[in-house]
Write a protein that holds these residues in place. Structure first.
Motif, mmCIF file in Angstrom:
data_model
loop_
_atom_site.group_PDB
_atom_site.id
_atom_site.type_symbol
_atom_site.label_atom_id
_atom_site.label_comp_id
_atom_site.label_asym_id
_atom_site.label_seq_id
_atom_site.Cartn_x
_atom_site.Cartn_y
_atom_site.Cartn_z
ATOM 1 N N TYR A 199 0.837 -1.197 0.000
ATOM 2 C CA TYR A 199 0.000 0.000 0.000
ATOM 3 C C TYR A 199 0.877 1.254 0.000
ATOM 4 N N VAL A 200 0.307 2.317 -0.551
ATOM 5 C CA VAL A 200 0.911 3.643 -0.509
ATOM 6 C C VAL A 200 0.028 4.520 0.364
ATOM 7 N N GLY A 201 0.640 5.312 1.224
ATOM 8 C CA GLY A 201 -0.118 6.245 2.050
ATOM 9 C C GLY A 201 0.385 7.652 1.870
ATOM 10 N N VAL A 202 -0.500 8.624 1.733
ATOM 11 C CA VAL A 202 -0.150 10.038 1.689
ATOM 12 C C VAL A 202 -1.111 10.783 2.602
ATOM 13 N N ALA A 203 -0.644 11.871 3.204
ATOM 14 C CA ALA A 203 -1.510 12.609 4.122
ATOM 15 C C ALA A 203 -1.104 14.067 4.191
ATOM 16 N N ALA A 204 -2.088 14.913 4.462
ATOM 17 C CA ALA A 204 -1.851 16.323 4.757
ATOM 18 C C ALA A 204 -2.355 16.587 6.172
ATOM 19 N N ILE A 205 -1.523 17.263 6.968
ATOM 20 C CA ILE A 205 -1.860 17.547 8.364
ATOM 21 C C ILE A 205 -1.849 19.049 8.561
ATOM 22 N N ASP A 206 -2.942 19.585 9.098
ATOM 23 C CA ASP A 206 -2.989 21.018 9.397
ATOM 24 C C ASP A 206 -3.119 21.220 10.906
ATOM 25 N N PRO A 207 -2.692 22.393 11.435
ATOM 26 C CA PRO A 207 -2.683 22.618 12.891
ATOM 27 C C PRO A 207 -3.949 23.295 13.409
ATOM 28 N N PHE A 208 -5.099 23.068 12.751
ATOM 29 C CA PHE A 208 -6.314 23.784 13.133
ATOM 30 C C PHE A 208 -7.404 22.877 13.702
ATOM 31 N N GLY A 209 -7.587 21.702 13.142
ATOM 32 C CA GLY A 209 -8.672 20.844 13.600
ATOM 33 C C GLY A 209 -10.024 21.488 13.409
ATOM 34 N N PRO A 256 -10.513 18.314 17.377
ATOM 35 C CA PRO A 256 -11.076 19.651 17.179
ATOM 36 C C PRO A 256 -10.258 20.753 17.842
ATOM 37 N N GLY A 257 -9.982 21.810 17.046
ATOM 38 C CA GLY A 257 -9.232 22.955 17.531
ATOM 39 C C GLY A 257 -7.743 22.728 17.649
ATOM 40 N N PHE A 258 -7.282 21.549 17.244
ATOM 41 C CA PHE A 258 -5.864 21.238 17.410
ATOM 42 C C PHE A 258 -5.206 20.758 16.117
ATOM 43 N N ARG A 259 -5.778 19.751 15.481
ATOM 44 C CA ARG A 259 -5.129 19.202 14.295
ATOM 45 C C ARG A 259 -6.119 18.357 13.488
ATOM 46 N N THR A 260 -5.942 18.390 12.174
ATOM 47 C CA THR A 260 -6.663 17.489 11.271
ATOM 48 C C THR A 260 -5.659 16.787 10.378
ATOM 49 N N GLU A 261 -5.826 15.493 10.211
ATOM 50 C CA GLU A 261 -5.041 14.731 9.256
ATOM 51 C C GLU A 261 -6.016 14.039 8.307
ATOM 52 N N VAL A 262 -5.838 14.299 7.020
ATOM 53 C CA VAL A 262 -6.607 13.586 6.009
ATOM 54 C C VAL A 262 -5.616 12.705 5.255
ATOM 55 N N ALA A 263 -5.789 11.398 5.371
ATOM 56 C CA ALA A 263 -4.839 10.434 4.803
ATOM 57 C C ALA A 263 -5.535 9.613 3.726
ATOM 58 N N SER A 304 -14.267 3.183 -2.811
ATOM 59 C CA SER A 304 -14.351 4.364 -1.959
ATOM 60 C C SER A 304 -14.521 4.034 -0.487
ATOM 61 N N SER A 305 -13.565 3.345 0.090
ATOM 62 C CA SER A 305 -13.627 3.046 1.515
ATOM 63 C C SER A 305 -13.243 4.286 2.306
ATOM 64 N N PHE A 306 -13.856 4.432 3.471
ATOM 65 C CA PHE A 306 -13.830 5.720 4.156
ATOM 66 C C PHE A 306 -13.855 5.496 5.655
ATOM 67 N N HIS A 307 -12.876 6.066 6.369
ATOM 68 C CA HIS A 307 -12.863 6.033 7.830
ATOM 69 C C HIS A 307 -12.943 7.472 8.340
ATOM 70 N N TYR A 308 -13.665 7.649 9.425
ATOM 71 C CA TYR A 308 -13.709 8.977 10.051
ATOM 72 C C TYR A 308 -13.525 8.794 11.547
ATOM 73 N N PHE A 309 -12.616 9.575 12.124
ATOM 74 C CA PHE A 309 -12.293 9.396 13.538
ATOM 75 C C PHE A 309 -12.160 10.772 14.196
ATOM 76 N N VAL A 310 -12.899 10.983 15.269
ATOM 77 C CA VAL A 310 -12.838 12.232 16.023
ATOM 78 C C VAL A 310 -12.397 11.933 17.449
ATOM 79 N N ASP A 311 -11.395 12.656 17.899
ATOM 80 C CA ASP A 311 -10.917 12.503 19.271
ATOM 81 C C ASP A 311 -11.127 13.827 19.986
ATOM 82 N N ALA A 312 -11.892 13.793 21.047
ATOM 83 C CA ALA A 312 -12.256 15.030 21.752
ATOM 84 C C ALA A 312 -11.240 15.410 22.825
ATOM 85 N N ALA A 313 -10.157 14.601 22.945
ATOM 86 C CA ALA A 313 -9.199 14.865 24.015
ATOM 87 C C ALA A 313 -8.487 16.188 23.810
#
Length: 512
Positions: free
Chosen positions: A421-431, A480-487, A503-512
């Motif tokens: 598998y190949v993985g690519v991701a963009a991470i932003d510091p906003f969430g 939320p308010g910290f970081r988002t990663e879309v991989a 089109s398989s799709f995972h969504y994960f939210v961590d409120a910590a």
């Protein structure tokens, strides 16, 4: 276990898989098409007269070019006197009949009367199921402390089980041996990738019985936690009211239990397992906004399913939710670049393309990955940044307008390849990305109404749509308010991609 025991546990009705000799041939064709069957049984007064296979239609009407008329009957196509099997035959002997003759299914006949039929897949599945005791527990029992195995014992039992199945299937054709051994490999994979200790957790697993869910459940049971299992909504509801679960895992049929679990304990993490594509399940999730963890299942790629579920459980239990390495093989080298603005994204993608070319990816796959990577970075640069009040800074700009990010706004771009598998991701510091917004944009695109959600947004949600449709798996990780990663992940072998599904799709939210 014999064949009789197997057919007695079947819920399929013979009438849905049989035709009479005088019925029109199109009736048999409809069964083949609608049921996805390999053969139709021709029966008269409960006596088996013959079998019609897909090959019979192909040979008669495509290869030979004959025409199907209103007089073409089932008896004109059927092969009479087919091979049958006795209900008293052992599964091991049945397996030899399948593999020796390369059959997909066999009618079960006793005293000339048709009792049912069995498929090769059912026999293999039953044999594996019958040897579950070798793993130290039954699928229908909860693990007890004295049954938890040491590493050496696990390895020995696993090897013994593989040997048993391999000996029984040594004459298999095609990829069947690999498929059987692959199922067993998935169970052992959790030990090879490091321990997952759930001894402090209570997990409720609610879903219909299937291979992928069974293997996932087996893996969870092996981690030491308390795992309760419900195959019906009523049983699941009873467990929720009587227990206190940290995690509730549901399939689509059980989704309404999420509201009950949420009311009982607002801190319960809800995980939805679904084999549907996003355009099918996103509209159905509207009444359940608190289902923040979504994992795609594959009906045929059990490793894909197990990896997704275990990665999600690890995220929930550890709080460590970011990183594409969680979905790639252990030890895979991950490359990382800081994205300072819109101009920098082009050089980052070029670096990625150079790396993928060096590791031997095809030009077509590299092009597809590059297209998705472009959308990932555009989202991180233009859509993600918000001010202190949560207002978007750049997402109304034309994407041709250059944006230079301040140091605290800079995104990161990661990529890696593990050989499969190949993985690519963009991470932003906003969430700042919200699940409802993502789902609304995707739903509008799937219904050909792109732009109806927010007419001021530059891409009208089409970028997210291109990401989800362009990759084999997309994972949203949000704090939320910290970081988002879309991989985004891509199977190197296209046959593997087809096994995963569209089109398989995972969504994960961590409120910590």
């Amino acid at each position: 276990m014999d064949v009789r025991t197997l057919i007695e546990t079947q819920e399929k009705s013979l009438s849905n898989w049989t035709v009479e000799p005088e019925q029109h041939a199109s009736d048999a064709l409809n069964i083949l098409a609608k049921k996805g069957a390999n053969a139709v049984l021709v029966v008269k007064d409960s006596v088996l007269k013959g079998v019609i296979t897909k090959h019979d239609f192909v040979e008669r009407f495509l290869i030979k070019g004959e025409a199907m008329t209103d007089k073409t009957r089932a008896l004109h196509l059927m092969s009479p006197n087919p091979t049958t099997i006795s209900p008293s035959c052992s599964l091991e002997k049945a397996l030899k009949v399948f593999t020796k003759n390369r059959y997909h299914c066999l009618p079960v006949v006793e005293n000339q009367r048709l009792l049912g039929f069995i498929s090769l897949e059912e026999v293999v599945d039953a044999i594996i199921h019958a040897h579950d005791s070798l793993l130290g527990y039954s699928l229908d029992q909860q693990p007890t402390p004295h049954l938890q195995l040491a590493d050496d014992a696990e390895d020995s039992i696993y090897a013994s089980l593989v040997d048993k199945v391999t000996n029984l299937t040594q004459d298999f054709y095609g990829d069947l041996v690999g498929q059987v051994k692959s199922e067993l490999e998935q169970i052992k994979m959790i030990y090879e990738e490091g321990p997952l200790n759930l001894s402090h957790l209570k997990i409720l697993f609610c879903g219909e019985s299937s291979k992928s869910l069974r293997i996932t459940r087996m893996a969870l049971q092996s981690t030491g936690g308390t795992i309760d299992y419900a195959e019906t909504v009523d049983k699941g509801e009873k467990y929720i009211y009587e227990g206190n679960y940290q995690i509730v895992i549901l399939d689509k049929r059980m989704i309404k239990l999420s509201a009950i679990a949420r009311d009982k304990n607002p801190n319960t993490k809800i995980v939805l397992l679904t084999a549907e594509s996003p355009d099918e399940y996103i509209p159905r999730l509207a009444p359940y906004p608190y289902v923040n963890n979504i994992v795609s299942l594959s009906k045929s790629d059990y490793k894909f399913t197990l990896k997704g579920v275990l990665s999600t459980i690890k995220k929930i239990t550890t709080g460590d939710i970011f990183g594409i390495e969680k979905y790639l093989e252990s030890g895979t080298k991950i490359y990382k670049e800081t994205i300072e603005g819109s101009d920098h994204r082009l050089s980052a993608i070029d670096h990625m393309k150079d790396y993928f070319r060096d590791v031997g990816l095809t030009k077509a796959l590299t092009t597809r990955i590059s297209m998705v990577a472009e959308e990932l970075l555009l989202n991180a640069i233009y859509d993600a940044p918000v001010d202190q009040d949560g207002e978007a800074l750049y997402n109304t700009l034309d994407r041709r307008v250059a944006v230079k990010l301040r140091p605290e706004q800079m995104a990161h771009f990661t990529y890696g390849c593990d050989g499969s598998y190949v993985g690519v991701a963009a991470i932003d510091p906003f969430g700042s990305i919200k699940k409802n917004t993502v789902f609304k944009y995707l739903e509008s695109c799937y219904s050909d109404q792109a732009g109806s959600v927010d007419t001021t947004k530059g891409g009208a949600g089409r970028g997210l749509y291109m990401i989800v449709e362009g990759a084999d798996l997309v994972v949203f990780n949000v704090r939320p308010g910290f970081r988002t990663e879309v991989a985004a992940f891509f199977a190197i072998d296209r046959h593997e991609a087809k096994r995963i599904g569209r089109s398989s799709f995972h969504y994960f939210v961590d409120a910590a």
